[in-house]
Design an enzyme around this catalytic site. Sequence first.
Site, PDB file in Angstrom:
ATOM      1  N   HIS A   1      57.157  46.687  39.163  1.00 30.09           N
ATOM      2  CA  HIS A   1      56.073  46.459  38.200  1.00 30.09           C
ATOM      3  C   HIS A   1      54.951  47.473  38.417  1.00 30.09           C
ATOM      4  CE1 HIS A   1      53.890  43.374  35.530  1.00 30.09           C
ATOM      5  NE2 HIS A   1      53.056  44.379  35.683  1.00 30.09           N
TER       6      HIS A   1
ATOM      7  N   HIS B   1      55.152  39.922  30.794  1.00 35.82           N
ATOM      8  CA  HIS B   1      53.916  39.518  31.472  1.00 35.82           C
ATOM      9  C   HIS B   1      53.576  38.097  31.030  1.00 35.82           C
ATOM     10  CE1 HIS B   1      53.194  43.812  32.148  1.00 35.82           C
ATOM     11  NE2 HIS B   1      52.180  43.509  32.922  1.00 35.82           N
TER      12      HIS B   1
ATOM     13  N   GLU C   1      49.556  34.975  33.871  1.00 34.39           N
ATOM     14  CA  GLU C   1      48.640  35.803  34.661  1.00 34.39           C
ATOM     15  C   GLU C   1      47.198  35.295  34.550  1.00 34.39           C
ATOM     16  OE1 GLU C   1      48.568  39.896  33.378  1.00 34.39           O
ATOM     17  OE2 GLU C   1      47.496  40.600  35.152  1.00 34.39           O
TER      18      GLU C   1
ATOM     19  N   ASP D   1      51.287  46.909  40.358  1.00 32.91           N
ATOM     20  CA  ASP D   1      50.753  46.792  39.004  1.00 32.91           C
ATOM     21  C   ASP D   1      50.194  48.145  38.569  1.00 32.91           C
ATOM     22  OD1 ASP D   1      50.429  45.482  36.642  1.00 32.91           O
ATOM     23  OD2 ASP D   1      48.645  44.331  37.227  1.00 32.91           O
TER      24      ASP D   1
END
Length: 330
Positions: free
Chosen positions: A12, A197, A200, A278
């Site tokens: 990721h 995603h 989150e 990320d």
Amino acid sequence: MNFSALPKIELHCHLDGSLRPETIIDIARREGISIPSFEMKEIQKELIAPLECESLNEYLKRFAIPNLVMQSKENLRRITFELFADAAEENVKYMEVRFAPLLHMAKGLDVEDIIQSVLDGMKDAKNQYDIKGNLILSCMRTMSLASAFEVVEKGKSFLGKGVVAIDLCSSEEEGFCGKFVEPIALARKYGYRVTIHAGETGIGKNVLEAVELLGAERIGHGIFIKDCIEAYNIVKEKRVVLEMCPTSNVQTKAVNHFSEHPIYQFHKDGIKVTINTDNRTVSNTTMANECKIVFNEFNISHENYKQIYLTSIEACFADSETKEKLKKYM
Ligand SMILES: [Zn+2]
């Protein structure tokens, strides 16, 4: 422990969040692009989201400057090469990089050229370093449904040539999955793998829907399955893999402190977790740093790390030959 020496896999990582600040300055200077400063320290301040960032939306503002220098084939190729080179230098053996092709059309590039340029940069790095990779095409949830279809259609001819999966990213609203059922179903039909995603920003139910409605095999972050039992159970039962990014998760206030991060708790309970950055620049981190955080914060053993590394191999969208090779590093 020497965290740089540890073999690593990253699943990721956003291209536009991982530019070298010096590259931004260099390109902006040569091309006459206006950026807030040409001083390294100043530009870093603009690029890096603070740990005391307020929210995901606050965090996402940091992507505006990098985007300015990602509008030509040469620049996209260079930036991708540099990201893979930086990862290889810290012993990342395999990396899946994601980007949203539609963000790089401001100066007239078409989607195919954008994808090809990123592929070229990845290939350049593979030729010079001991690192392999694949690309994930991101559709922005903030854009129209038509733009998601466009990414799916135009990326199709690159499947099997370095593009492996589709993703939905950007700000997270409750129930976003429903809107994207059709383009993601089409993507699956074409052979894209699916990572989404979700969970989150406080909405665990989005993870449930990403799995049920979109067929997500992996989830970006997924922190908030901790508050949604249905999501938690489906992730566990279906062995859906969570791509967790500790520093980013503190910055976006998915968790308030590293100590509150659920990664180790999930792992102990049999949830499949992986460690990722990320965004190397926006989160001012590296894979070595993220591993260090997980090791130190949760006192994990080398055996725990090995299990996470093997989960990353299992979950990655690489061919079986690459997976076999990756096992030999550990
Ligand atoms: Zn992300």
